[in-house]
Scaffold this motif. Structure first.
Motif, PDB file in Angstrom:
ATOM      1  N   LEU A  15      47.172  12.604   9.196  1.00  0.00           N
ATOM      2  CA  LEU A  15      46.680  11.283   9.575  1.00  0.00           C
ATOM      3  C   LEU A  15      45.190  11.110   9.294  1.00  0.00           C
ATOM      4  N   ARG A  16      44.370  12.107   9.665  1.00  0.00           N
ATOM      5  CA  ARG A  16      42.932  12.004   9.417  1.00  0.00           C
ATOM      6  C   ARG A  16      42.291  13.361   9.654  1.00  0.00           C
ATOM      7  N   PRO A  17      41.141  13.603   9.027  1.00  0.00           N
ATOM      8  CA  PRO A  17      40.406  14.832   9.332  1.00  0.00           C
ATOM      9  C   PRO A  17      39.714  14.699  10.683  1.00  0.00           C
ATOM     10  N   LYS A  22      31.946  21.327  15.986  1.00  0.00           N
ATOM     11  CA  LYS A  22      32.710  22.575  15.908  1.00  0.00           C
ATOM     12  C   LYS A  22      33.480  22.672  14.590  1.00  0.00           C
ATOM     13  N   CYS A  23      34.119  21.587  14.175  1.00  0.00           N
ATOM     14  CA  CYS A  23      34.882  21.595  12.930  1.00  0.00           C
ATOM     15  C   CYS A  23      33.977  21.764  11.718  1.00  0.00           C
ATOM     16  N   THR A  24      32.797  21.170  11.756  1.00  0.00           N
ATOM     17  CA  THR A  24      31.841  21.337  10.662  1.00  0.00           C
ATOM     18  C   THR A  24      31.416  22.798  10.555  1.00  0.00           C
ATOM     19  N   HIS A  25      31.205  23.447  11.683  1.00  0.00           N
ATOM     20  CA  HIS A  25      30.871  24.878  11.695  1.00  0.00           C
ATOM     21  C   HIS A  25      32.010  25.695  11.070  1.00  0.00           C
ATOM     22  N   ILE A  32      37.703  26.666   7.102  1.00  0.00           N
ATOM     23  CA  ILE A  32      38.836  26.204   7.901  1.00  0.00           C
ATOM     24  C   ILE A  32      38.672  24.709   8.139  1.00  0.00           C
ATOM     25  N   TYR A  33      39.739  23.962   7.910  1.00  0.00           N
ATOM     26  CA  TYR A  33      39.699  22.515   8.077  1.00  0.00           C
ATOM     27  C   TYR A  33      40.641  22.096   9.196  1.00  0.00           C
TER      28      TYR A  33
END
Length: 70
Positions: A15-17, A22-25, A32-33
């Motif tokens: 659906l979306r990123p 935390k996800c950017t790190h 990891i995405y």
């Protein structure tokens, strides 16, 4: 009720990123995405959808059910 393993198109599964600090790190340090996905999709469907949408090889799929703030 809907059964797991629905026949969904890749764009219906991913659906979306998820964009957060935390996800950017995770992206920068570990490649990891994180994505928000259809809640009835299986890990295999998520793997296939990401591979088809982004032309990448997925090594592992981890899922987490998350409820929002009330």
């Amino acid at each position: 009720t809907l059964a797991r393993g629905l026949d969904l198109e890749p764009y219906q599964i991913v659906l979306r990123p998820i964009i957060s600090e935390k996800c950017t790190h995770l992206v920068e340090r570990h490649n990891i995405y994180a994505f928000q996905v259809h809640k009835l999709s299986t890990k295999e469907q998520i793997r296939d959808a990401v591979e088809r949408l982004f032309q990448v090889r997925v090594l592992e799929v981890r899922t987490q059910n998350h409820t929002g703030k009330e």
